[in-house]
Design a protein around this motif. Structure first.
Motif: not given
Length: 178
Positions: A67-88
């Motif tokens: 299987g796999f896991e993918f994690v994307y996140g924006t840096p902590a200093y930004l006011k807007w943040y995005i996190q994307w996680i995918a797994a199978c």
């Protein structure tokens, strides 16, 4: 006892101004994998009314997980943040016994199936989160979306049926007081 022989490969890219990215792949060979075989109603002694699926546990020779896991996140200093996680994950057992039964629960035949999917393996799943930090990070509203894909990768030996996909969305707000 089971013996797990596992390899994890992880790649990480961190740029404190742009992105945090992580990809993880896993391969596992489990020997003497403990699994169950469904006992047909005609062989259940004593028969208990209303019991759904009695199992006899045994050690299968080998089971393979990958299987796999993918994690994307924006840096902590930004006011807007995005996190994307995918797994199978996918998993198979080298051999399993499957009974064919008539409507009365009597065994009409037995089949040994090779490289069959393991029972209760979750389908592809992804989660997407967007938030904004107000008041120096004390007030954080978030929008979260979770999608779980249709599951066709099911165990014939355990009479699993495909499941439909689904989506769950949520709104939340956190307040942190010093």
């Amino acid at each position: 006892p089971e013996a797990n022989n596992q390899v994890d490969l992880t790649g990480r890219f961190i740029n404190h101004r742009l992105v945090n990215l992580e990809v993880n792949g896993v391969f596992s060979l489990v020997t003497d994998y403990i699994t169950g075989q469904i006992i047909p109603p005609s062989e259940q002694k004593p028969a208990t009314s209303g019991v759904l699926g009695v199992k006899r546990f045994y050690n299968a020779d080998k089971a393979f997980f990958r299987g796999f896991e993918f994690v994307y996140g924006t840096p902590a200093y930004l006011k807007w943040y995005i996190q994307w996680i995918a797994a199978c994950t996918r998993a198979t057992v080298d051999e399993a016994v499957m009974h064919t039964m008539n409507p009365d629960g009597q065994i009409t035949g037995t089949e040994t199936v090779q490289n069959v999917a393991l029972v209760e393996i979750p389908p592809f799943e992804t989660t997407f989160i967007v938030g904004y930090k107000f008041m120096n990070g004390k007030l954080i509203p978030k929008v979260k979306a979770r999608y779980v894909a249709h599951q066709e990768y099911v165990s014939k030996a355990f009479y699993e049926k495909p499941t439909p996909d689904f989506f769950v969305g949520s709104l939340s707000c956190s307040y942190f007081h010093n």
